[in-house]
Design an enzyme around this catalytic site. Structure first.
Site, PDB file in Angstrom:
ATOM      1  N   CYS A   1       0.815  -1.229   0.000  1.00 31.26           N
ATOM      2  CA  CYS A   1       0.000   0.000   0.000  1.00 31.26           C
ATOM      3  C   CYS A   1       0.844   1.273   0.000  1.00 31.26           C
ATOM      4  O   CYS A   1       0.313   2.358  -0.227  1.00 31.26           O
ATOM      5  CB  CYS A   1      -0.974  -0.010   1.174  1.00 31.26           C
ATOM      6  SG  CYS A   1      -2.204  -1.312   1.002  1.00 31.26           S
TER       7      CYS A   1
ATOM      8  N   HIS B   1      -3.358   7.386   2.362  1.00 31.68           N
ATOM      9  CA  HIS B   1      -3.745   6.089   1.828  1.00 31.68           C
ATOM     10  C   HIS B   1      -5.163   5.758   2.283  1.00 31.68           C
ATOM     11  O   HIS B   1      -5.530   6.002   3.432  1.00 31.68           O
ATOM     12  CB  HIS B   1      -2.748   5.028   2.320  1.00 31.68           C
ATOM     13  CG  HIS B   1      -3.181   3.633   2.003  1.00 31.68           C
ATOM     14  ND1 HIS B   1      -3.596   3.260   0.742  1.00 31.68           N
ATOM     15  CD2 HIS B   1      -3.277   2.521   2.774  1.00 31.68           C
ATOM     16  CE1 HIS B   1      -3.930   1.983   0.756  1.00 31.68           C
ATOM     17  NE2 HIS B   1      -3.752   1.510   1.977  1.00 31.68           N
TER      18      HIS B   1
ATOM     19  N   ASN C   1     -10.357  -0.087  -0.490  1.00 34.86           N
ATOM     20  CA  ASN C   1      -8.897   0.054  -0.459  1.00 34.86           C
ATOM     21  C   ASN C   1      -8.314  -0.548  -1.743  1.00 34.86           C
ATOM     22  O   ASN C   1      -8.386  -1.752  -1.954  1.00 34.86           O
ATOM     23  CB  ASN C   1      -8.380  -0.683   0.781  1.00 34.86           C
ATOM     24  CG  ASN C   1      -6.864  -0.629   0.926  1.00 34.86           C
ATOM     25  OD1 ASN C   1      -6.154  -0.168   0.031  1.00 34.86           O
ATOM     26  ND2 ASN C   1      -6.368  -1.105   2.051  1.00 34.86           N
TER      27      ASN C   1
END
Ligand code: UT7
Length: 331
Positions: free
Chosen positions: A114, A258, A288
């Site tokens: 990520c 993020h 996500n």
């Protein structure tokens, strides 16, 4: 003035199929209420059958090239951040390069989960600042939906992720704009706190029937531990990158974090005392998308007309590895 890497154009792509929390609640033991309360997510996008990650990367890259007014043949280098590539090898970047109609342009994958896009920016920026490459395509692309397990066993991760891609083109500028600073970190000590154990070359034959029965091919996460670390690391690295440029939180026009969990980002913003109107989120409708969250969000707020040239933008990430990092740029 020193050469800096400036954003010449951005693009993003989300597959058209919208999957709501209620859709997921029909196939496993979960609920819209649980998902929204814990993560802020209401829906995510999933690919249709036959679509692969490099297709998502291709669409986002085409849009970034168009917004920069460039052709694929103008690119000197392609960097793709992903940990959900079409195949183990070659990398996703080779398939993207081919789809872009290129035959010799260097192309590489970068796997930092990520935080992948922040790592990719740090890498691309070094190429541009050093003069090695003039036009670098930086793409984040993920296809999660095919790797999740939509059962009660897999529900703790299956509800969190979505598919998508974002991209930008970096090129040199001597006007004082561009990437001002970037810091990335890793802490392998916590590798297994958020990981996918198999298939992998740690195992003969990559995996076996017993491992599959045990669900070791499903992402596994110590959610609370990851949450706590994300909430600590993101403010820390953001303040560090700003401080190193003698900038403070008040100088920032747009905070991009993020998109793993809206609660994480709300907590980070509160901890920092950041003006909530400057903090952007889209996880509510994207889920996500790992290495793709930051470039998708960046492209969306640019296309909505929210970001003006010259404004200060920060991108901060945290993810599996653990990895984390932050980038400060004058857009
Ligand atoms: O992108 C990389 C970085 N990733 C992250 O930053 C994620 C960080 N962590 C998180 O976002 C949160 O920890 C989660 C959203 C993953 C989970 O939220 P939580 O408040 O930490 O919940 P929990 O893991 O403590 O689970 C609470 C309960 C458990 O039941 P019991 O043991 O309390 O009876 C779970 O079994 O919720 C249950 N549960 C679910 N219930 C309904 C787990 N998944 C689900 C689900 N639907 N999908």
């Amino acid at each position: 003035m020193a050469v800096r890497a400036k954003v010449l154009g951005t693009g993003s792509y989300l597959p058209p199929k919208v999957v709501t929390n209620d859709d997921l609640a029909q196939i496993m033991d979960t609920s819209d209420e649980w998902i929204q309360q814990r993560s802020g997510i209401k829906a995510r996008r999933f690919v249709d059958e036959g679509v692969v990650t490099s297709d998502l990367a291709f669409e986002a890259s085409k849009a970034a090239l168009a917004s920069a007014g460039l052709e694929a043949s103008d690119l000197d280098m392609i960097i793709v951040a992903t940990f959900t590539p079409d195949h183990f090898f070659p990398g996703l970047s080779s398939f993207l390069q081919r789809k872009l109609g290129l035959d010799a342009t260097p192309a590489m994958d970068l796997r930092c989960q990520c935080t992948g896009f922040v790592y990719a920016l740090q890498t691309a920026r070094a190429f541009v600042e050093s003069g090695i490459y003039q036009r670098v395509l930086v793409c984040g692309a993920e296809l999660h939906s095919r790797g999740l397990e939509f059962t009660d066993r897999g529900r703790d991760t299956a509800v969190l992720f979505g598919d998508g891609a974002g991209a930008l083109i970096l090129g040199p500028s001597e006007a004082g704009d561009g990437i001002l600073n970037c810091r990335v970190y890793a802490q392998g000590e916590h590798a297994e706190r958020l990981w996918m154990d198999a298939p992998g070359l740690a195992y003969q034959g990559l995996t076996n029937a017993q491992m599959i029965a045990e669900g070791r091919q499903v992402p596994s996460m110590d959610g609370r531990f990851v949450f706590k670390n994300a909430v600590a690391r993101m403010p820390e690295v953001l303040l560090e990158t700003l401080g190193e440029c003698s900038l403070g939180l008040d100088d920032v026009d747009h905070f991009l974090f993020h998109q793993a969990n809206l609660r994480i980002n709300e907590m980070v913003a509160r901890k920092l005392g950041a003006d909530p109107s400057k903090v952007h989120n889209n996880i509510q409708v994207t889920g996500n998308t790992s290495a793709a969250t930051l470039p998708i969000l960046f492209d969306q707020i640019i296309r909505e007309g929210l970001v003006a040239r010259g404004q200060l933008v920060t991108m901060t990430g945290f993810g599996s590895g653990f990895t984390w990092g932050s980038c400060v740029m004058r857009y």
